[in-house]
Design an enzyme around this catalytic site. Structure first.
Site, PDB file in Angstrom:
ATOM      1  N   SER A 237       0.851  -1.181   0.000  1.00 19.43           N
ATOM      2  CA  SER A 237       0.000   0.000   0.000  1.00 19.43           C
ATOM      3  C   SER A 237       0.892   1.238   0.000  1.00 19.43           C
ATOM      4  O   SER A 237       2.114   1.126   0.104  1.00 19.43           O
ATOM      5  CB  SER A 237      -0.897   0.003   1.239  1.00 19.43           C
ATOM      6  OG  SER A 237      -0.100   0.240   2.379  1.00 19.43           O
ATOM      7  N   LYS A 238       0.257   2.389  -0.074  1.00 20.43           N
ATOM      8  CA  LYS A 238       0.989   3.665  -0.140  1.00 20.43           C
ATOM      9  C   LYS A 238       2.000   3.803   0.998  1.00 20.43           C
ATOM     10  O   LYS A 238       3.023   4.437   0.867  1.00 20.43           O
ATOM     11  CB  LYS A 238      -0.006   4.821  -0.062  1.00 20.43           C
ATOM     12  CG  LYS A 238      -0.746   5.054  -1.356  1.00 20.43           C
ATOM     13  CD  LYS A 238      -0.606   6.517  -1.795  1.00 20.43           C
ATOM     14  CE  LYS A 238      -1.229   6.758  -3.156  1.00 20.43           C
ATOM     15  NZ  LYS A 238      -2.655   7.046  -3.068  1.00 20.43           N
ATOM     16  N   ARG A 239       1.646   3.221   2.132  1.00 18.23           N
ATOM     17  CA  ARG A 239       2.506   3.231   3.303  1.00 18.23           C
ATOM     18  C   ARG A 239       3.927   2.724   2.981  1.00 18.23           C
ATOM     19  O   ARG A 239       4.896   3.123   3.593  1.00 18.23           O
ATOM     20  CB  ARG A 239       1.837   2.273   4.297  1.00 18.23           C
ATOM     21  CG  ARG A 239       2.127   2.368   5.704  1.00 18.23           C
ATOM     22  CD  ARG A 239       0.952   1.769   6.486  1.00 18.23           C
ATOM     23  NE  ARG A 239       0.608   0.401   6.103  1.00 18.23           N
ATOM     24  CZ  ARG A 239       1.329  -0.676   6.431  1.00 18.23           C
ATOM     25  NH1 ARG A 239       2.415  -0.542   7.137  1.00 18.23           N
ATOM     26  NH2 ARG A 239       0.941  -1.877   6.042  1.00 18.23           N
TER      27      ARG A 239
END
Ligand code: GLU
Length: 466
Positions: A237-239
């Site tokens: 994910s963007k994380r």
């Protein structure tokens, strides 16, 4: 295999977000499979969700594919195919394999809540499937009771209980088909031999199989590729870093590095000859030759973004100087960067991770920041001796005609001094004076980038520090 016995595969992105690394990988696997077998690679924009689909995302999808060199043989847009879906919807309605559902959204939500509370998988079981209603959501009349079996090329047999699927929705109305329906119709209409897509779609596959059966379609071979995970093994994910391909492109990652990186996310070539086991850099042609669906792994694939940096450095090093200049030039944006002649850009080829780093490197050279005198004294050199050397360098370089001042002429002029004092004794103070850093590009590369006046000025500053 389908009727023509040809390999035909596709990606079917919805233009509801930017083209990301996961889509790039699915696109690459499909493209490699098509190229390997002389088949066709198709791009189908699944834009039936009118509210969420945006033209800018479609542009981003096509531009990203082009950048990666994954050019489709055929291109379709679902929003232009409404008549085709309508025809099949009417057929299902006529044959009573589909029906209009009169339940309101509120009723459906309540039903779903009830099911969740009872620990059941939420699905709508319509109680008025035979009512002669002619508006509302069009649903599939799911009478199936036997297990649906997906023969997945990677995961083997996957079984689903059709009763848990319920009477799922096919379309909002005749003009607005929903994903599972339009996707199934198109895979048949476009004669797909294989559906190679992310594992997150496995739960859609039994619905698509049911629709396909109801319409008398032959099925494609299903292939679900593993999820992408971050380094902590949770879903990517963007994380974990940027996911949109455009962000990497904008920073100056090379498309060939990106392709090589995504190719190895969940797929590995067979071990080569001895010593080739650890090999990771593969050209596009080598990937086509080595690719097979059977070698895609079942387990989630960890995407370490630092590995992309490594690939990019490898591919940058391989570029010829001319190619490097062509690729790096568009990334030079600062006034400092624009002052540097393009022919000098390859100085940075082996030192950077992304093409945008060149501009940053040039700026840090041109805008000299203050430094400690210690930087000038390498190892055991005495300040007085280094001061004398810098004075001599100053003397020699000052005599060069500014028009002819360059790394080459400076090197020639300093040659006798280098011979007399030793390379390190001369070149370290020169390099340190011009860069103000312990680590930088070479002294004559710095001379190339800086003008004569600036070189002289920096040598005077250095001498005054000692
Ligand atoms: N439109 C779907 C998506 O964006 C495509 C799924 C498929 O490949 O069948 O994920």
């Amino acid at each position: 295999m389908n009727k023509t016995n040809n390999i035909r595969v596709r990606i079917a992105p919805s233009p509801t977000g930017f083209f990301h690394i996961g889509t790039a990988r699915t696109a690459l696997f499909n493209w490699l499979f098509a190229r390997k077998h002389g088949g066709a690679f198709i791009v189908r924009i699944e834009d039936t969700d009118r509210e969420r689909s945006k033209a800018e995302f479609e542009v981003d999808i096509t531009e990203s594919l082009e950048w990666l060199g994954l050019v489709p043989d055929e291109f379709y847009r679902q929003s232009e195919r409404t008549e085709i879906y309508k025809k099949y919807l009417e057929k299902l309605l006529k044959e009573r394999k589909a029906f209009y559902c009169a339940h309101s959204i509120e009723e459906l939500e309540q039903e779903s809540e009830r099911q969740k509370k009872a620990g059941q998988v939420p699905c709508h079981l319509c109680d008025d499937r035979d009512a002669r209603i002619t508006e509302g959501i069009i649903r599939f009349k799911n009478n199936e009771t036997d297990a649906i079996i997906i023969g997945d090329l990677i995961r083997g047999e996957i079984r689903f209980d059709p009763r848990l699927i319920g009477d799922f929705a096919l379309a909002r109305n005749l003009e607005e088909p929903l994903y599972n329906f339009a996707n199934t119709v198109d895979d048949r209409e476009m004669d797909m031999s294989h559906v190679i897509r992310g594992e997150d779609h496995i739960s859609n596959t039994p619905k698509q199989i049911l629709v396909g059966r109801a319409l008398g379609f032959t099925q494609p071979r299903w292939t679900h590729v593993p999820l992408l995970l971050g380094s902590d093994r949770s879903k990517l994910s963007k994380r974990h870093g940027a996911l949109a391909v455009r962000e990497y492109r904008a920073q100056g990652y090379l498309p060939e590095a990106m392709l090589n990186f995504v190719a190895l996310l969940g797929w590995h070539p067979p071990a080569g000859k001895r010593g080739e086991r650890e090999r990771e850099v593969f050209s596009r042609d080598e990937l086509i030759e080595l690719f097979s669906l059977e070698r895609i792994q079942k387990a989630g694939a960890i995407a370490e973004m630092q590995k992309l940096d490594w690939f990019n450095r490898e591919y940058l090093k391989k570029l010829s100087d001319k190619e490097f200049i062509d690729r790096a030039a568009p990334f030079i944006s600062s006034p400092e960067g624009k002052r540097v002649p393009k022919e000098l850009l390859p100085i940075f080829k082996k030192r950077i991770t992304r093409l945008s780093d060149v501009d940053q490197e040039i700026r840090s050279i041109i805008n000299l920041s203050d430094y400690e005198a210690g930087v000038l004294l390498k190892g055991d050199r005495e300040g007085a001796h280094v001061c004398m050397i810098i004075d001599t360098i100053l003397n020699i370089l000052s005599r060069i005609d500014p028009q002819k001042f360059s790394g080459v002429t400076a090197r020639e002029a300093l040659d006798p001094l280098v011979k007399k004092e030793g390379i390190g004794s001369v070149l370290w103070p020169l390099r340190a004076s011009l860069s103000g850093k312990e680590v930088s590009i070479g002294p004559f590369e710095l001379v190339d980038i800086l003008e004569k006046d600036e070189v002289v000025r920096r040598l005077i500053v250095a001498r005054n520090k000692l």
